[in-house]
Scaffold this motif. Structure first.
Motif, PDB file in Angstrom:
ATOM      1  N   SER A 166       4.898  11.800   7.648  1.00 25.38           N
ATOM      2  CA  SER A 166       3.617  11.716   6.948  1.00 25.38           C
ATOM      3  C   SER A 166       2.977  10.372   7.251  1.00 25.38           C
ATOM      4  O   SER A 166       3.642   9.434   7.691  1.00 25.38           O
ATOM      5  CB  SER A 166       3.812  11.874   5.436  1.00 25.38           C
ATOM      6  OG  SER A 166       4.539  10.774   4.910  1.00 25.38           O
ATOM      7  N   LYS A 167       1.688  10.274   6.983  1.00 27.70           N
ATOM      8  CA  LYS A 167       0.972   9.022   7.242  1.00 27.70           C
ATOM      9  C   LYS A 167       1.424   7.940   6.268  1.00 27.70           C
ATOM     10  O   LYS A 167       1.639   6.785   6.662  1.00 27.70           O
ATOM     11  CB  LYS A 167      -0.537   9.251   7.130  1.00 27.70           C
ATOM     12  CG  LYS A 167      -1.374   8.060   7.610  1.00 27.70           C
ATOM     13  CD  LYS A 167      -2.856   8.407   7.621  1.00 27.70           C
ATOM     14  CE  LYS A 167      -3.663   7.311   8.318  1.00 27.70           C
ATOM     15  NZ  LYS A 167      -3.584   6.020   7.602  1.00 27.70           N
ATOM     16  N   TYR A 168       1.564   8.309   4.994  1.00 29.59           N
ATOM     17  CA  TYR A 168       1.930   7.304   3.999  1.00 29.59           C
ATOM     18  C   TYR A 168       3.290   6.687   4.302  1.00 29.59           C
ATOM     19  O   TYR A 168       3.435   5.461   4.396  1.00 29.59           O
ATOM     20  CB  TYR A 168       1.937   7.913   2.590  1.00 29.59           C
ATOM     21  CG  TYR A 168       2.483   6.952   1.565  1.00 29.59           C
ATOM     22  CD1 TYR A 168       1.692   5.914   1.078  1.00 29.59           C
ATOM     23  CD2 TYR A 168       3.797   7.049   1.109  1.00 29.59           C
ATOM     24  CE1 TYR A 168       2.193   5.004   0.162  1.00 29.59           C
ATOM     25  CE2 TYR A 168       4.301   6.144   0.200  1.00 29.59           C
ATOM     26  CZ  TYR A 168       3.501   5.125  -0.277  1.00 29.59           C
ATOM     27  OH  TYR A 168       4.013   4.227  -1.178  1.00 29.59           O
ATOM     28  N   CYS A 169       4.312   7.506   4.443  1.00 26.64           N
ATOM     29  CA  CYS A 169       5.664   6.973   4.640  1.00 26.64           C
ATOM     30  C   CYS A 169       5.777   6.173   5.924  1.00 26.64           C
ATOM     31  O   CYS A 169       6.401   5.102   5.950  1.00 26.64           O
ATOM     32  CB  CYS A 169       6.690   8.112   4.619  1.00 26.64           C
ATOM     33  SG  CYS A 169       7.055   8.723   2.964  1.00 26.64           S
ATOM     34  N   THR A 170       5.173   6.666   7.002  1.00 25.35           N
ATOM     35  CA  THR A 170       5.314   5.955   8.273  1.00 25.35           C
ATOM     36  C   THR A 170       4.570   4.626   8.278  1.00 25.35           C
ATOM     37  O   THR A 170       4.877   3.731   9.067  1.00 25.35           O
ATOM     38  CB  THR A 170       4.831   6.819   9.449  1.00 25.35           C
ATOM     39  OG1 THR A 170       3.502   7.290   9.188  1.00 25.35           O
ATOM     40  CG2 THR A 170       5.763   7.991   9.681  1.00 25.35           C
ATOM     41  N   SER A 171       3.579   4.485   7.382  1.00 31.61           N
ATOM     42  CA  SER A 171       2.875   3.207   7.286  1.00 31.61           C
ATOM     43  C   SER A 171       3.657   2.193   6.457  1.00 31.61           C
ATOM     44  O   SER A 171       3.424   0.995   6.557  1.00 31.61           O
ATOM     45  CB  SER A 171       1.480   3.412   6.677  1.00 31.61           C
ATOM     46  OG  SER A 171       1.573   3.788   5.309  1.00 31.61           O
ATOM     47  N   VAL A 172       4.598   2.666   5.651  1.00 29.27           N
ATOM     48  CA  VAL A 172       5.374   1.787   4.759  1.00 29.27           C
ATOM     49  C   VAL A 172       6.758   1.485   5.312  1.00 29.27           C
ATOM     50  O   VAL A 172       7.251   0.352   5.207  1.00 29.27           O
ATOM     51  CB  VAL A 172       5.504   2.429   3.353  1.00 29.27           C
ATOM     52  CG1 VAL A 172       6.429   1.605   2.458  1.00 29.27           C
ATOM     53  CG2 VAL A 172       4.125   2.574   2.704  1.00 29.27           C
ATOM     54  N   TYR A 173       7.393   2.471   5.933  1.00 33.46           N
ATOM     55  CA  TYR A 173       8.810   2.355   6.295  1.00 33.46           C
ATOM     56  C   TYR A 173       9.055   2.109   7.781  1.00 33.46           C
ATOM     57  O   TYR A 173      10.168   2.275   8.247  1.00 33.46           O
ATOM     58  CB  TYR A 173       9.568   3.597   5.822  1.00 33.46           C
ATOM     59  CG  TYR A 173       9.605   3.706   4.315  1.00 33.46           C
ATOM     60  CD1 TYR A 173      10.539   3.005   3.560  1.00 33.46           C
ATOM     61  CD2 TYR A 173       8.680   4.486   3.636  1.00 33.46           C
ATOM     62  CE1 TYR A 173      10.566   3.096   2.183  1.00 33.46           C
ATOM     63  CE2 TYR A 173       8.695   4.587   2.258  1.00 33.46           C
ATOM     64  CZ  TYR A 173       9.631   3.883   1.535  1.00 33.46           C
ATOM     65  OH  TYR A 173       9.654   3.966   0.159  1.00 33.46           O
ATOM     66  N   GLY A 174       8.022   1.721   8.534  1.00 35.42           N
ATOM     67  CA  GLY A 174       8.271   1.142   9.834  1.00 35.42           C
ATOM     68  C   GLY A 174       7.801   1.874  11.060  1.00 35.42           C
ATOM     69  O   GLY A 174       7.627   1.254  12.115  1.00 35.42           O
ATOM     70  N   PHE A 175       7.601   3.190  10.997  1.00 32.52           N
ATOM     71  CA  PHE A 175       7.308   3.922  12.230  1.00 32.52           C
ATOM     72  C   PHE A 175       5.985   3.492  12.849  1.00 32.52           C
ATOM     73  O   PHE A 175       5.875   3.338  14.069  1.00 32.52           O
ATOM     74  CB  PHE A 175       7.311   5.428  11.971  1.00 32.52           C
ATOM     75  CG  PHE A 175       7.055   6.251  13.207  1.00 32.52           C
ATOM     76  CD1 PHE A 175       7.965   6.252  14.249  1.00 32.52           C
ATOM     77  CD2 PHE A 175       5.898   7.013  13.334  1.00 32.52           C
ATOM     78  CE1 PHE A 175       7.741   7.005  15.395  1.00 32.52           C
ATOM     79  CE2 PHE A 175       5.661   7.769  14.465  1.00 32.52           C
ATOM     80  CZ  PHE A 175       6.578   7.765  15.501  1.00 32.52           C
ATOM     81  N   GLU A 176       4.953   3.282  12.031  1.00 28.74           N
ATOM     82  CA  GLU A 176       3.661   2.865  12.582  1.00 28.74           C
ATOM     83  C   GLU A 176       3.795   1.527  13.305  1.00 28.74           C
ATOM     84  O   GLU A 176       3.257   1.352  14.413  1.00 28.74           O
ATOM     85  CB  GLU A 176       2.615   2.770  11.476  1.00 28.74           C
ATOM     86  CG  GLU A 176       1.234   2.406  11.991  1.00 28.74           C
ATOM     87  CD  GLU A 176       0.190   2.347  10.899  1.00 28.74           C
ATOM     88  OE1 GLU A 176      -1.007   2.337  11.237  1.00 28.74           O
ATOM     89  OE2 GLU A 176       0.552   2.305   9.710  1.00 28.74           O
ATOM     90  N   LYS A 177       4.514   0.582  12.723  1.00 33.57           N
ATOM     91  CA  LYS A 177       4.716  -0.717  13.372  1.00 33.57           C
ATOM     92  C   LYS A 177       5.563  -0.584  14.634  1.00 33.57           C
ATOM     93  O   LYS A 177       5.331  -1.266  15.624  1.00 33.57           O
ATOM     94  CB  LYS A 177       5.383  -1.695  12.407  1.00 33.57           C
ATOM     95  CG  LYS A 177       4.452  -2.251  11.350  1.00 33.57           C
ATOM     96  CD  LYS A 177       5.136  -3.342  10.551  1.00 33.57           C
ATOM     97  CE  LYS A 177       4.193  -3.938   9.519  1.00 33.57           C
ATOM     98  NZ  LYS A 177       4.846  -5.016   8.731  1.00 33.57           N
ATOM     99  N   GLU A 178       6.542   0.294  14.589  1.00 36.50           N
ATOM    100  CA  GLU A 178       7.386   0.524  15.770  1.00 36.50           C
ATOM    101  C   GLU A 178       6.541   1.012  16.936  1.00 36.50           C
ATOM    102  O   GLU A 178       6.653   0.497  18.063  1.00 36.50           O
ATOM    103  CB  GLU A 178       8.462   1.566  15.437  1.00 36.50           C
ATOM    104  CG  GLU A 178       9.331   1.945  16.626  1.00 36.50           C
ATOM    105  CD  GLU A 178      10.187   3.170  16.379  1.00 36.50           C
ATOM    106  OE1 GLU A 178      10.649   3.768  17.369  1.00 36.50           O
ATOM    107  OE2 GLU A 178      10.392   3.548  15.206  1.00 36.50           O
ATOM    108  N   VAL A 179       5.680   1.990  16.685  1.00 33.57           N
ATOM    109  CA  VAL A 179       4.828   2.535  17.737  1.00 33.57           C
ATOM    110  C   VAL A 179       3.882   1.464  18.264  1.00 33.57           C
ATOM    111  O   VAL A 179       3.655   1.343  19.479  1.00 33.57           O
ATOM    112  CB  VAL A 179       4.046   3.755  17.208  1.00 33.57           C
ATOM    113  CG1 VAL A 179       2.980   4.189  18.211  1.00 33.57           C
ATOM    114  CG2 VAL A 179       5.005   4.905  16.928  1.00 33.57           C
TER     115      VAL A 179
END
Length: 437
Positions: free
Chosen positions: A176-189
């Motif tokens: 989801s957008k919310y979780c990935t923005s909080v738990y690291g995936f967005e920053k990883e990408v």
């Protein structure tokens, strides 16, 4: 040190290795990876992708990832997989019609893996790669917390493209957008693709929307990331009794009016939402992804998480009996979540049997060992991961396989602030989710 920097130790590419001293570095693969000329993904292409991701995790910094997998190849893989996923129903059926053989087939069910690439590679080798007679059902949460969520998600998409009728990827609450923005995936990408990071992240989110919500295996086993869900009922509009188009589905928010949902209602839910809502008419996706079992009877709002439900053994029995099922296999709760649930078993072995009722069992399955891997050593849970094998003829007797984390693994900083971020996805910032949606 800057967040997201990697300081790899060069280690054996063998995921089963438990050596404590690094052997000589593995031979580098041929990079960059290219898309097959004929556009047809082969088994050798997928296994090469796995080997290359393993090598890159140990040998190069994440900022050089485009030299391994160019954006153009990423785009083609995700587009090809998305076309397959978006055509699948909310609840996929794995049965004779999809090639399940009651004499020779087996089904491997996998829980949360959270970007732990090396453990996923071990699991695939230990269980045996997908094949004509070996099906896989992944129960969601491919990304976040671990440092290789992108690699994990892409290699599973590659398996899906190679064997669409043998590999099934269900959605987890972290897709989801919310979780990935909080738990690291967005920053990883962002770290791995730099200026193209927003494009890659957006494509991943679009693919997340296409992931099915649940599966039924051999007509006997229901799997979903969170679990069960509430029912809906239809009320006529005040504008006229005979105008069917004015009828609408309404979810009753009252606790005493909650009813268990049906598979028919699950099939009709709209799953293509970046962040499944916790209010309004489309609550079933949020329930399926976020709900948890309880030892208390009945259905109630999941106040700890702020979304989804809690359901008791009576609901498990009702659901199993209604659909002539024997097992519910769900995931969603790791050792950190279970550390706070005194009424339910811990996750030391990678699985728990939460409900035993007349018709069957409810199992929670978690496949990320030594979780979460990138917190301080003293704060990790040292849990084992597990997967379940279902074998013929009935596919309703779980065979548990627990496994230790692969060591040593590359040293890497996390992509999220684990000291300040809330544990177990509790007490969601619902206003933030509204803004993001």
């Amino acid at each position: 040190m800057e967040e997201g920097n990697i300081h790899p130790q060069l280690e054996s590419p063998n995921p089963k290795s438990n050596s404590t001293s690094p052997p000589p570095p593995p031979a580098p693969p041929q990079i960059p990876i290219t898309w097959p000329e004929d556009g047809v993904v082969s088994s050798s292409w997928v296994t090469n992708l796995m080997h290359t991701f393993d090598w890159a995790s140990r040998a190069i910094p994440p900022s050089e990832f485009p030299s391994v997998l160019p954006v153009s190849v990423f785009d083609k893989l995700v587009l090809t997989a998305s076309k397959i996923l978006h055509k699948e129903p909310n609840c996929v059926k794995i049965d004779e019609d999809s090639g399940l053989n009651s004499e020779s087939s087996s089904v491997v069910v996998v829980g949360d893996v959270h970007g732990q690439l090396h453990d996923v590679l071990f699991l695939l080798g230990d269980a045996g790669y997908p094949s004509e007679d070996r099906f896989f059902v992944f129960n969601g949460d491919y990304v976040d917390r671990g440092a290789w969520g992108l690699e994990v998600f892409l290699l599973l998409l590659a398996w899906k493209v190679l064997m669409p009728q043998r590999v099934y990827l269900l959605r987890g609450n972290h897709e989801s957008k919310y979780c990935t923005s909080v738990y690291g995936f967005e920053k990883e990408v962002s770290m791995k693709y730099g200026d193209n990071g927003k494009h890659v992240y957006r494509k991943c989110l679009g693919c997340f929307e296409g992931l099915p919500l649940a599966s039924i295996i051999a007509g006997k086993v229901y799997t979903a990331h969170g679990g069960l869900f509430r029912g809906t009922f239809v009320t006529p509009s005040k504008r006229g009794k005979n105008k069917k188009k004015n009828r609408k589905v309404v979810h009753n928010p009252e606790v005493n009016a909650l009813t268990l949902g049906s598979l028919e209602e699950l099939e009709k839910a709209r799953r293509s939402v970046l962040d499944p809502p916790w209010e309004g008419s489309n609550l079933i996706p949020g329930d399926v992804l976020w709900s948890d079992p309880s030892m208390n009877a009945g259905l109630s709002p999941n106040k700890e998480r702020g979304i989804g439900l809690l359901w008791g053994p009576d609901c498990t029995e009702e659901f199993l009996k209604k659909y002539n099922l024997k097992l519910i296999i769900r995931s969603h709760e790791g050792p950190d979540a279970r550390d706070k649930r005194q009424d339910l078993g811990g996750m030391d072995k990678g699985y728990t049997v939460d409900h035993i009722v007349e018709s069957g069992k409810l199992i929670t399955l978690f496949s990320a060992p030594d979780y979460p891997q990138f917190q301080a050593t003293a704060e990790r849970y040292r849990n084992k991961g597990a997967f379940i094998i279902l074998e013929p003829p009935h596919f309703d007797t779980p065979i548990y396989h627990s496994f230790e984390a692969v060591t040593p693994r590359p040293k890497v900083n996390p992509y999220y602030d684990f000291e300040d971020v809330i544990d177990s996805d509790e007490e969601l910032d619902l206003q933030s989710m509204v803004a993001d949606s």
